[in-house]
Write a protein that holds these residues in place. Structure first.
Motif, PDB file in Angstrom:
ATOM      1  N   LEU A   1       8.138   2.262   4.200  1.00  0.00           N
ATOM      2  CA  LEU A   1       9.376   1.896   3.515  1.00  0.00           C
ATOM      3  C   LEU A   1      10.319   1.299   4.552  1.00  0.00           C
TER       4      LEU A   1
ATOM      5  N   GLN B   1      -5.179   7.993   5.667  1.00  0.00           N
ATOM      6  CA  GLN B   1      -3.800   7.503   5.554  1.00  0.00           C
ATOM      7  C   GLN B   1      -3.138   8.058   4.285  1.00  0.00           C
ATOM      8  N   SER B   2      -1.984   8.695   4.428  1.00  0.00           N
ATOM      9  CA  SER B   2      -1.241   9.155   3.243  1.00  0.00           C
ATOM     10  C   SER B   2      -0.311   8.034   2.777  1.00  0.00           C
ATOM     11  N   THR B   3       0.306   8.207   1.622  1.00  0.00           N
ATOM     12  CA  THR B   3       1.299   7.230   1.170  1.00  0.00           C
ATOM     13  C   THR B   3       2.654   7.914   1.073  1.00  0.00           C
ATOM     14  N   LEU B   4       3.688   7.085   0.943  1.00  0.00           N
ATOM     15  CA  LEU B   4       5.046   7.624   0.876  1.00  0.00           C
ATOM     16  C   LEU B   4       5.386   8.186  -0.498  1.00  0.00           C
TER      17      LEU B   4
ATOM     18  N   PRO C   1       0.806  -1.248   0.000  1.00  0.00           N
ATOM     19  CA  PRO C   1       0.000   0.000   0.000  1.00  0.00           C
ATOM     20  C   PRO C   1       0.833   1.290   0.000  1.00  0.00           C
ATOM     21  N   HIS C   2       2.172   1.149  -0.043  1.00  0.00           N
ATOM     22  CA  HIS C   2       3.066   2.321  -0.060  1.00  0.00           C
ATOM     23  C   HIS C   2       2.945   3.189   1.186  1.00  0.00           C
ATOM     24  N   VAL C   3       2.662   2.549   2.301  1.00  0.00           N
ATOM     25  CA  VAL C   3       2.551   3.284   3.574  1.00  0.00           C
ATOM     26  C   VAL C   3       3.875   3.241   4.333  1.00  0.00           C
TER      27      VAL C   3
ATOM     28  N   LEU D   1       7.390   5.721   7.956  1.00  0.00           N
ATOM     29  CA  LEU D   1       5.946   5.473   7.994  1.00  0.00           C
ATOM     30  C   LEU D   1       5.190   6.743   7.623  1.00  0.00           C
ATOM     31  N   ALA D   2       4.304   6.634   6.620  1.00  0.00           N
ATOM     32  CA  ALA D   2       3.513   7.790   6.180  1.00  0.00           C
ATOM     33  C   ALA D   2       2.486   8.148   7.254  1.00  0.00           C
TER      34      ALA D   2
END
Lengths: 259, 14
Positions: free
Chosen positions: A47, B4-7, A43-45, A253-254
């Motif tokens: 890295l 929730q945001s993303t990177l 989910p790209h939340v 963490l986003a």
């Protein structure tokens, strides 16, 4: 030729435990400096980055850089076959190897196990992470404290707010069953056995998903202490450092933001 | 409510 030997398998077992629940597969980049990887979750939340520096190894040889595409679940299965005191040697050909060899040897060197792990072609892009040392707030605490805070709060709900003011950090949670909060003050004495240190340039208050903060507790066995770095509106950086500057596991963490 | 945001908005590909 790539060859790297760890005196005890514990080091790499712990590092893999810290990352395998977040990423399924990743390229392990080998260079003269050491072994490293970075990968985002689906989910790209989050890295995850990991580095094992060459000095972490008893033997380390990397004639030229290579990238080993590895399924984390598969390498974990193979490493389960190593006892914690066994040494681990990883050997790969640096000319397009399709497998890596793992050799586990016990302390008395009379039991040697060989495994081959199939490598994969993984198309991953490297992200450029700002080397931002200018965080608004940095808190360092015993990693056991980190585990307690986030395993407790993430049971109540997934919306966890971290608020750091001068000398105090407040961790709070909102959930369906209710809410909770916990205040942690900077420890007074430098002689304290389990110090909490808080450095604040500007007070900061941000919200993050508790599920991830709790997953990062898998890295607790790596390190006695953990550092959390916050800047308003930016990803939270969490670092668990291996002893003797042998390497680290870092998570970015986003945040959860207002709609 | 928070989202929730993303990177992807923070880190750029090399």
């Amino acid at each position: 030729m790539f060859e790297a030997k760890l005196t005890e398998s514990t080091t790499i077992k712990r590092v893999l435990d810290a990352i395998k629940d977040l990423i399924q597969q990743a390229n392990f980049d080998c260079s003269a400096d050491g072994l490293s990887l970075q990968a985002m979750d689906t989910p790209h939340v989050c890295l995850t980055t990991m580095t094992l520096r060459s000095q972490a190894f008893e033997v380390y040889r990397c004639d030229r850089p290579l990238s080993m595409g590895i399924n984390l679940s598969s390498i974990s299965k193979i490493l389960k076959c190593a006892a914690s005191k066994d040494s681990v040697k990883i050997v790969a050909d640096d000319e397009g190897a399709d497998c890596a060899e793992f050799i586990f040897e016990n302390e008395s060197a009379d039991r040697i196990a060989h495994f081959e792990l199939k490598l994969m072609d993984i198309d991953s892009e490297h992200l450029s992470i700002p080397e931002d040392s200018d965080y608004q707030a940095i808190i360092s605490m015993p990693s056991a404290e980190y585990r307690r805070i986030f395993s407790d709060l993430s049971i109540i709900g997934d919306t966890i707010t971290i608020e750091i003011n001068k000398n105090t950090a407040c961790f709070s949670v909102e959930g369906d069953i209710g809410n909770g909060s916990l205040n942690l003050a900077q420890t007074d004495s430098a002689d304290e056995k389990n110090p909490v240190t808080i450095n604040v340039k500007e007070p900061v208050k941000m919200t993050f998903p508790g599920k991830y903060l709790n997953t990062f507790t898998k890295a607790v066995p790596i390190s006695e202490f953990v550092t959390l770095c916050l800047t308003d509106g930016n990803p939270l950086a969490i670092e668990f450092s291996l002893p003797d500057e042998a390497g680290f596991v870092r998570y970015f963490l986003a945040p959860k933001i207002d709609q | 409510p928070k989202q929730q945001s993303t990177l992807l908005s923070f880190f750029s590909p090399k």
